[in-house]
Design an enzyme around this catalytic site. Sequence first.
Site, PDB file in Angstrom:
ATOM      1  N   ASN A 111       0.793  -1.232   0.000  1.00 16.95           N
ATOM      2  CA  ASN A 111       0.000   0.000   0.000  1.00 16.95           C
ATOM      3  C   ASN A 111       0.828   1.287   0.000  1.00 16.95           C
ATOM      4  O   ASN A 111       0.440   2.260  -0.632  1.00 16.95           O
ATOM      5  CB  ASN A 111      -1.031  -0.005   1.136  1.00 16.95           C
ATOM      6  CG  ASN A 111      -0.409  -0.127   2.498  1.00 16.95           C
ATOM      7  OD1 ASN A 111       0.660  -0.698   2.654  1.00 16.95           O
ATOM      8  ND2 ASN A 111      -1.061   0.425   3.494  1.00 16.95           N
ATOM      9  N   GLY A 184       2.863  -5.503   7.297  1.00 14.19           N
ATOM     10  CA  GLY A 184       1.841  -6.198   6.511  1.00 14.19           C
ATOM     11  C   GLY A 184       0.674  -6.601   7.390  1.00 14.19           C
ATOM     12  O   GLY A 184       0.435  -6.000   8.441  1.00 14.19           O
ATOM     13  N   SER A 185      -0.027  -7.625   6.958  1.00 15.44           N
ATOM     14  CA  SER A 185      -1.258  -8.003   7.658  1.00 15.44           C
ATOM     15  C   SER A 185      -0.947  -8.831   8.921  1.00 15.44           C
ATOM     16  O   SER A 185       0.089  -9.492   8.991  1.00 15.44           O
ATOM     17  CB  SER A 185      -2.120  -8.845   6.715  1.00 15.44           C
ATOM     18  OG  SER A 185      -1.391  -9.994   6.334  1.00 15.44           O
ATOM     19  N   GLU A 206       4.882  -4.531  12.044  1.00 14.02           N
ATOM     20  CA  GLU A 206       4.006  -3.367  11.873  1.00 14.02           C
ATOM     21  C   GLU A 206       2.779  -3.883  11.141  1.00 14.02           C
ATOM     22  O   GLU A 206       2.815  -4.113   9.930  1.00 14.02           O
ATOM     23  CB  GLU A 206       4.727  -2.288  11.043  1.00 14.02           C
ATOM     24  CG  GLU A 206       5.938  -1.690  11.737  1.00 14.02           C
ATOM     25  CD  GLU A 206       5.566  -0.720  12.856  1.00 14.02           C
ATOM     26  OE1 GLU A 206       4.453  -0.168  12.827  1.00 14.02           O
ATOM     27  OE2 GLU A 206       6.391  -0.509  13.766  1.00 14.02           O
ATOM     28  N   CYS A 240      -2.879   1.741   6.421  1.00 13.44           N
ATOM     29  CA  CYS A 240      -2.993   0.954   7.655  1.00 13.44           C
ATOM     30  C   CYS A 240      -3.644   1.758   8.775  1.00 13.44           C
ATOM     31  O   CYS A 240      -4.346   1.202   9.610  1.00 13.44           O
ATOM     32  CB  CYS A 240      -1.623   0.459   8.091  1.00 13.44           C
ATOM     33  SG  CYS A 240      -0.430   1.792   8.265  1.00 13.44           S
ATOM     34  N   GLU A 325     -10.458  -5.938   8.716  1.00 11.75           N
ATOM     35  CA  GLU A 325     -10.010  -4.595   8.308  1.00 11.75           C
ATOM     36  C   GLU A 325     -10.530  -4.333   6.893  1.00 11.75           C
ATOM     37  O   GLU A 325     -10.421  -5.206   6.022  1.00 11.75           O
ATOM     38  CB  GLU A 325      -8.472  -4.635   8.319  1.00 11.75           C
ATOM     39  CG  GLU A 325      -7.804  -3.342   8.015  1.00 11.75           C
ATOM     40  CD  GLU A 325      -6.267  -3.509   7.984  1.00 11.75           C
ATOM     41  OE1 GLU A 325      -5.760  -4.644   8.102  1.00 11.75           O
ATOM     42  OE2 GLU A 325      -5.589  -2.492   7.825  1.00 11.75           O
TER      43      GLU A 325
END
Length: 446
Positions: A111, A184-185, A206, A240, A325
């Site tokens: 992203n 990332g996720s 993160e 995010c 999310e």
Amino acid sequence: MEQIQKQRDFFESQGTHDIYWRKARLRELQQAIKTNESALYEAFKHDLGKSQFEAYTTEIAIVYREIKYMLQNLDRLSLAKRVRTPWVLMGKRSEIRKQPRGNVLIMSPFNYPVQLSLVPLVGAIAAGNTAIVKLSEFTPSINQVLINMLNVTFDDHYIYAMDGDVSVNTKLLDASFDFIFFTGSPHVGKIVMRAASEHLTPVILELGGKSPAIVLDDAKIKAAAQKIIWGKLINTGQTCVAPDYVLVHESRYDDLVEAMKKAIESFYGQDIKNNRDYGRIVNETHAKRLRLIISDNKENIIYGGDSEGRYVAPTLLRDTILDDEIFGPILPIQTFKEIHEVKETIAKHPNPLALYLFTETEDHPLLNEVRFGGGIVNDTVLHLVNDRLPFGGVRTSGIGHYHGEHSFDAFSHVQGIMHSTSRSLPVMYPPYTSWYKRLKIIRKVF
Ligand code: NAD
């Protein structure tokens, strides 16, 4: 992968040790970004439909700031810090040193491909590490520029950039690194942590999560609406720390929704699809996922809802807080009467990465009553721009933090060193004859 071994050898040869050398590498990175800026803008347009203004403000400017911070502060950050030594250890002195962690792996998501690979890299360089940078496979045009830029600027025994799918990540995660910095996720975060545990490699994760924007009854509604919509729609909601959902006091719901509609149209006009400032979803799979959310919640749409290809319109939904999310331009808005309802809703989607509270009340107690990574009172997203603030999540939204000095620390091993004299301390040594007397002395001085 040969680069991993080359980087180990280079690090062991003390290649990254010198502070002036590190600063020179930071300047090279700064110059390389300048040289590649226009190629990056083209690539942003292609991969994310992102305007040059947004590409600069949300990606490139943040990397420049981080480089500037490190160039200005590296001497201070890398100095050993003298700390007090208790007087019972008379004649000794103590200091804290920051050693590079060694060979690090940086893995970034799709992203914000520039910011989320290069800001950690700046920390890695400043703290004296080597780095393998693995980019997400979803941004091919940006990757091409970044990989070429990094691999031309730096020797691969120092920094090496690559992209690739899950199989590449899996191979990298099988190797032994001294530190892994992953963005990332939460799902992939668990995979990374599991793999790292095999080598007892420390990690910073993160991750994402559901960040609420909470609008209390005393909030300034027009400003709140503009700030929430801005934070939600930059990068087409693929941020995010974008507000994932809104909780608004029931007395302000109508005003807020009206102000949000106005904000959307004042930012992007009525023909949003053809507005050059409004971006695109990264790929068809993610666009489909968002279309499904919209079609599943048709009866709750209060604004927008249309979508075609990688375009998904800004969409407001009433009373539809989803489990996952959203990571797109869809914004559910739910009302509450009492503040305990806010806490209960957040508890159902625990550990937000960010929390945004809109209120005119100073130091509202809610800030202390829920757990979240970081946040803002009366704005969204911008806390991550301040390099003096640590940026990171809590538990499911992340482990560890970075930016500015916190990045330097993240990429360093913090080491305690004591310098002693050659004098002995016989009271401590065996045989413990007259131990009772000795213990009495020790009890007194400790
Ligand atoms: P992702 O977790 O799918 O991918 C991130 C990286 O992991 C990519 O390099 C990808 O190639 C790799 N990967 C994917 N599947 C893998 C697997 N099974 N095994 C090993 N590696 C794998 O994330 P994404 O979709 O690119 O990005 C969106 C997510 O990232 C969101 O959850 C978002 O909130 C989060 N995010 C967090 C931050 C932050 O700073 N906390 C910033 C941006 C994005």
